[in-house]
Write a protein that holds these residues in place. Structure first.
Motif, mmCIF file in Angstrom:
data_model
loop_
_atom_site.group_PDB
_atom_site.id
_atom_site.type_symbol
_atom_site.label_atom_id
_atom_site.label_comp_id
_atom_site.label_asym_id
_atom_site.label_seq_id
_atom_site.Cartn_x
_atom_site.Cartn_y
_atom_site.Cartn_z
ATOM 1 N N HIS A 60 0.850 -1.187 0.000
ATOM 2 C CA HIS A 60 0.000 0.000 0.000
ATOM 3 C C HIS A 60 0.885 1.235 0.000
ATOM 4 C CE1 HIS A 60 0.404 -1.071 4.360
ATOM 5 N NE2 HIS A 60 0.677 0.226 4.460
ATOM 6 N N ALA A 61 0.344 2.291 -0.595
ATOM 7 C CA ALA A 61 1.064 3.560 -0.717
ATOM 8 C C ALA A 61 0.111 4.698 -0.372
ATOM 9 C CB ALA A 61 1.607 3.741 -2.129
ATOM 10 N N ALA A 62 0.629 5.704 0.334
ATOM 11 C CA ALA A 62 -0.145 6.896 0.676
ATOM 12 C C ALA A 62 0.710 8.120 0.379
ATOM 13 C CB ALA A 62 -0.559 6.875 2.144
ATOM 14 N N GLU A 63 0.102 9.135 -0.213
ATOM 15 C CA GLU A 63 0.853 10.333 -0.594
ATOM 16 C C GLU A 63 -0.009 11.577 -0.396
ATOM 17 O OE1 GLU A 63 3.353 12.225 -4.395
ATOM 18 O OE2 GLU A 63 2.309 10.316 -4.588
ATOM 19 N N VAL B 5 4.930 14.249 0.446
ATOM 20 C CA VAL B 5 5.440 13.174 1.286
ATOM 21 C C VAL B 5 4.713 11.894 0.872
ATOM 22 C CG1 VAL B 5 3.758 13.730 3.104
ATOM 23 C CG2 VAL B 5 5.795 12.365 3.645
ATOM 24 N N ARG B 6 5.463 10.794 0.782
ATOM 25 C CA ARG B 6 4.910 9.530 0.294
ATOM 26 C C ARG B 6 5.452 8.371 1.138
ATOM 27 N NH1 ARG B 6 2.732 7.455 -4.529
ATOM 28 N NH2 ARG B 6 3.298 5.283 -5.007
ATOM 29 N N TYR B 7 4.560 7.433 1.491
ATOM 30 C CA TYR B 7 4.949 6.240 2.256
ATOM 31 C C TYR B 7 4.500 5.011 1.477
ATOM 32 C CZ TYR B 7 4.858 2.531 5.745
ATOM 33 O OH TYR B 7 5.039 1.345 6.407
ATOM 34 N N VAL B 8 5.404 4.012 1.371
ATOM 35 C CA VAL B 8 5.104 2.768 0.656
ATOM 36 C C VAL B 8 5.517 1.587 1.524
ATOM 37 C CG1 VAL B 8 5.501 1.379 -1.411
ATOM 38 C CG2 VAL B 8 5.488 3.876 -1.581
ATOM 39 N N TYR B 9 4.589 0.656 1.724
ATOM 40 C CA TYR B 9 4.882 -0.596 2.425
ATOM 41 C C TYR B 9 4.680 -1.749 1.452
ATOM 42 C CZ TYR B 9 4.299 -4.700 5.371
ATOM 43 O OH TYR B 9 4.416 -5.948 5.918
ATOM 44 N N ASN B 10 5.612 -2.721 1.469
ATOM 45 C CA ASN B 10 5.508 -3.867 0.571
ATOM 46 C C ASN B 10 5.899 -5.131 1.315
ATOM 47 O OD1 ASN B 10 7.259 -5.747 -1.513
ATOM 48 N ND2 ASN B 10 5.378 -4.958 -2.422
ATOM 49 N N MET C 289 9.895 5.837 2.895
ATOM 50 C CA MET C 289 9.336 7.160 3.155
ATOM 51 C C MET C 289 10.097 8.172 2.315
ATOM 52 S SD MET C 289 7.042 8.916 4.908
ATOM 53 C CE MET C 289 6.643 8.084 6.439
ATOM 54 N N GLN C 290 9.378 8.979 1.535
ATOM 55 C CA GLN C 290 9.998 9.970 0.659
ATOM 56 C C GLN C 290 9.469 11.362 0.981
ATOM 57 O OE1 GLN C 290 8.647 7.341 -2.707
ATOM 58 N NE2 GLN C 290 10.480 8.155 -3.693
ATOM 59 N N PHE C 291 10.385 12.323 1.101
ATOM 60 C CA PHE C 291 10.052 13.729 1.295
ATOM 61 C C PHE C 291 10.631 14.494 0.106
ATOM 62 C CE2 PHE C 291 10.590 11.709 5.398
ATOM 63 C CZ PHE C 291 9.443 12.070 6.083
ATOM 64 N N GLY C 292 9.792 15.259 -0.582
ATOM 65 C CA GLY C 292 10.261 15.929 -1.786
ATOM 66 C C GLY C 292 9.772 17.357 -1.903
ATOM 67 N N ALA C 293 10.551 18.163 -2.629
ATOM 68 C CA ALA C 293 10.160 19.523 -3.005
ATOM 69 C C ALA C 293 10.452 19.690 -4.485
ATOM 70 C CB ALA C 293 10.923 20.555 -2.186
ATOM 71 N N PHE C 294 9.582 20.426 -5.183
ATOM 72 C CA PHE C 294 9.713 20.499 -6.635
ATOM 73 C C PHE C 294 9.314 21.875 -7.137
ATOM 74 C CE2 PHE C 294 5.456 19.099 -5.602
ATOM 75 C CZ PHE C 294 4.649 19.875 -6.425
#
Length: 315
Positions: free
Chosen positions: A62-65, A89-94, A140-145
């Protein structure tokens, strides 16, 4: 030559998948051209697969963003810019249980519709489902664009963008169903990417373009996890140039392009080690579409691509 009707899998093979996707956008529009959007996304995927040419998988992920973006317009030096910037911010569990023994590997003459007993090579004892292998991972990903479009008169436009990201991950070489789970291996990486895309209009119907991209891309595993840790992140520069044309009042569209891209791991390799997955690809492509009537469209394309592993054959 293999007939197109030949079935290259066992009749008992199957692949089932259940997917749930939820997304919403909350938009605030100001009195000026500024627009603020809050994007929400959630995805759940469960896949169960058994194949006579591979291992059995029973994975779930599952992924949440959440992403906040701002669209705006501004003028710099007499040039109008359309810009978008924000953060996410994005979280992915596998979790990917794999059974290496539940099925055979079939090595047989694929022109023969029958599977002869001597062509079946057992990978292990034929047991009931028992997830003895696989992996579990979290990311867990933290990004700026930021990205922009600028028009320099009617003949030239420039598109560009940049992104910086921090990824924190942990993984282990056994799924949660395995009672003998090893401890997590964790790590983190901070990286960025940039792109620049100029477009030259030679007339109302002809345009030249180029694409220059350099940065890092996430390359997940077979079922979406980061069971390779740092090796799931690759440097992937890409270069493309070409021409696009449109004639017959927009009924005929055609393009031609050449491109090159590379891939190398982002992982820190030991001294003297070879990145066995590094490769370089280059090629060209022609394509067209012709719609003489609203009921009929003819589409065609032709291309050629050459890929070379930089460190030799990877396996």
């Amino acid at each position: 030559k293999i007939d197109g009707k030949t079935v290259l899998s066992d009749p008992s093979d199957y692949a089932d998948s259940d997917t749930f996707i939820y997304f919403t956008d909350f938009v605030w529009q100001g009195e000026s051209d500024r627009k603020i959007t809050l994007h929400n996304f959630f995805e759940y995927i469960h896949t169960k697969k058994l194949s006579s040419y591979g291992f059995a998988h029973d994975s779930d992920s599952h992924a949440a963003e959440v992403k906040l973006s701002v669209d705006d317009r501004l003028t710099l030096g007499g040039i109008d810019f359309a810009v978008q910037y924000g953060a996410d911010v994005r979280y992915v569990y596998n979790n990917d249980p794999v059974d290496f023994f539940v099925e055979p590997f079939n090595r047989r003459n694929i022109l023969n519709p029958l599977i002869t007993p001597q062509s079946v090579v057992l990978a292990g004892p034929q047991l009931n489902w028992s997830p003895v292998g696989g992996s579990e991972s979290q990311l867990m990903q933290f990004g700026a664009f930021g990205q922009f479009k600028a028009d320099f008169g009617e003949m030239f436009s420039l598109f560009g963008g940049a992104r910086v990201e921090n990824a924190q991950f942990k993984f282990r070489g056994a799924p949660r169903e395995n009672p003998n789970q090893p401890p997590y291996t964790s790590g983190d990486k901070t990286y960025g990417s940039v792109s620049l895309n100029p477009v030259f209009k030679l007339g109302d119907n002809v345009a030249l373009y180029a694409a220059i991209q350099n940065g890092t891309a996430l390359q997940p595993g077979q079922t979406g996890g980061v069971n390779g840790g740092e090796r799931n992140f690759v440097e992937a520069p890409f270069y493309e140039g070409g021409m696009k044309v449109s004639f017959l009042d927009g009924k005929l569209f055609a393009s031609a392009s050449v491109y090159q891209y590379e891939k190398t791991t982002l992982a820190d390799l030991p001294t003297g080690a070879i990145d066995s997955d590094a490769y370089t690809s280059e090629g060209y492509e022609f394509e067209f579409s012709y719609s003489p009537t609203p009921m009929f469209t003819l589409v065609g394309n032709f291309g050629e691509q050459t890929s070379t592993f930089d460190g030799g054959f990877p396996f």
